[in-house]
Enzyme design. Structure first.
Site, PDB file in Angstrom:
ATOM      1  N   ARG A 252      -6.760 -23.420 -26.907  1.00  0.00           N
ATOM      2  CA  ARG A 252      -5.894 -22.550 -27.695  1.00  0.00           C
ATOM      3  C   ARG A 252      -6.372 -22.607 -29.125  1.00  0.00           C
ATOM      4  NH1 ARG A 252       0.224 -24.193 -28.605  1.00  0.00           N
ATOM      5  NH2 ARG A 252      -0.484 -24.598 -30.732  1.00  0.00           N
ATOM      6  N   HIS A 256       0.738 -21.466 -31.443  1.00  0.00           N
ATOM      7  CA  HIS A 256       1.400 -20.974 -30.240  1.00  0.00           C
ATOM      8  C   HIS A 256       1.760 -19.499 -30.378  1.00  0.00           C
ATOM      9  CE1 HIS A 256       4.101 -20.754 -26.788  1.00  0.00           C
ATOM     10  NE2 HIS A 256       5.023 -20.261 -27.594  1.00  0.00           N
ATOM     11  N   TYR A 265       1.311 -30.171 -36.208  1.00  0.00           N
ATOM     12  CA  TYR A 265       1.229 -31.136 -35.105  1.00  0.00           C
ATOM     13  C   TYR A 265      -0.184 -31.290 -34.529  1.00  0.00           C
ATOM     14  CZ  TYR A 265       1.736 -26.718 -32.542  1.00  0.00           C
ATOM     15  OH  TYR A 265       1.590 -25.414 -32.099  1.00  0.00           O
TER      16      TYR A 265
END
Length: 337
Positions: A252, A256, A265
């Site tokens: 990824r 998100h 994070y």
């Protein structure tokens, strides 16, 4: 030697030179659409986007063995490349995010990323993650009952793989040996929660054994490996041997969604390292080794894609806005509200 080995690899899988170049172009197109929509979101034209950057190789390759206008797809919110490979256009994808009145996915009625297109046998997904997996199993069950030669493919993330709907879908499909392919695109994060804190045993594919059918793990940055797994799964489904679970380990490359900031994070060094596994650059290297891609051809493909996305964006923005008087149409049984 590298040229011979690489060329033999796709030929042995039954793919032509045009096939793999077509796969590569589709990956480039999906990435360009994705990047354009980020720009449109930042400009206030699109409310929300969930990116598929880093997933393109697995998405295009697992969709490639499907038969258009015959098989079915139940995608998820990152499935930009999957849906384009299965028939949707770049304009369709952008129009859906702009919520235009003639948007093929929902006529502007659903949130961005809810891909669907009846003309292409693509089932519209819902916001509760994992529900599309049950829909795919239902389609496969219907095909089995009617005796139709149909295979259903559904995609989802590893975070979704922990939902109850996934267990129900896989158990039912395993019991009845239904013609369905489950593709888990495991990018290592369920929004901000890393794999080790969400998946016991850290393997999604291993769960398939408990449902009575094969589970395979493939490198999601290797389109040919993903294609080989999907082709085998498709053939298995058509033979009546039942489902297959494919866990594609993808990367990824973005947050998100446009509402998330992965810098909170994820170590930036981690994300930078992932760029070395970008499926587009890796596949380009393979195609160059096979003698199918050079600088001139690469430049031509990228120019074509850029022109297509520019035109798709222009046309999508010019489409009509939804008519408020028709907001309840298709919501109630009579179609009028």
């Amino acid at each position: 030697m590298a040229t011979t080995d690489t060329r033999a690899r796709h030929i042995e899988l039954g793919l032509t030179d045009d096939d793999v170049l077509g796969m590569y172009r589709t990956m480039l197109l999906a990435r360009a659409v994705d990047e354009r929509m980020w720009l449109m979101q930042r400009a206030g034209k699109i409310a929300f986007i969930i990116s598929g950057q880093g997933h393109e190789g697995a998405q295009v390759a697992t969709a490639w063995p499907l038969r258009k206008n015959q098989d079915w797809m139940a995608p998820y919110y990152r499935s930009i490349a999957s849906t384009i490979a299965f028939g949707m256009s770049s304009e369709d994808i952008i129009t859906a995010h702009l919520a235009k009145g003639d948007d093929v996915s929902s006529g502007g009625r659903q949130m961005p990323g809810h891909y669907g297109a009846a003309p292409f046998n693509i089932v519209s997904l819902s916001s509760p993650v994992g529900t599309q997996v049950l829909h795919a199993v239902g389609i496969a069950m219907g095909a089995w009952v009617r005796g139709d030669d149909v295979v259903a493919l559904t995609t989802y993330g590893e975070g979704t793989s922990n939902q109850g709907e996934i267990h129900e879908a896989m158990n039912f499909a395993g019991v009845h040996k239904l013609p369905v392919i489950f593709v888990c695109e495991n990018n290592g994060y369920a929004i901000s929660v890393p794999l080790e804190k969400q998946v016991g045993g850290k393997s999604v594919a291993a769960r398939a054994q408990g449902y009575g059918f094969p589970g395979v793990t493939v490198n999601g940055s290797d389109p040919l490996a993903c294609y080989a797994a999907a082709k085998d799964a498709h053939q298995r489904a058509r033979r009546g041997d039942g489902p297959t679970l494919i866990e594609a380990r993808v990367v990824r490359l973005t947050s998100h969604s446009s509402d998330d900031d992965q810098r909170r994070y994820r170590d930036p060094a981690e994300v930078d390292a992932l760029k070395e596994q970008d499926p587009i650059s890796r596949f380009a290297t393979q195609l160059r080794a096979a003698g199918l891609l050079d600088d001139e051809r690469e430049e031509q493909l990228r120019a074509e894609v850029k022109a297509e996305v520019n035109e798709s964006s222009r046309r999508a923005e010019a489409r009509p806005e939804p008519d408020v008087s028709g907001a309840a149409r298709h919501v109630y049984a009579d179609g009028e509200g």
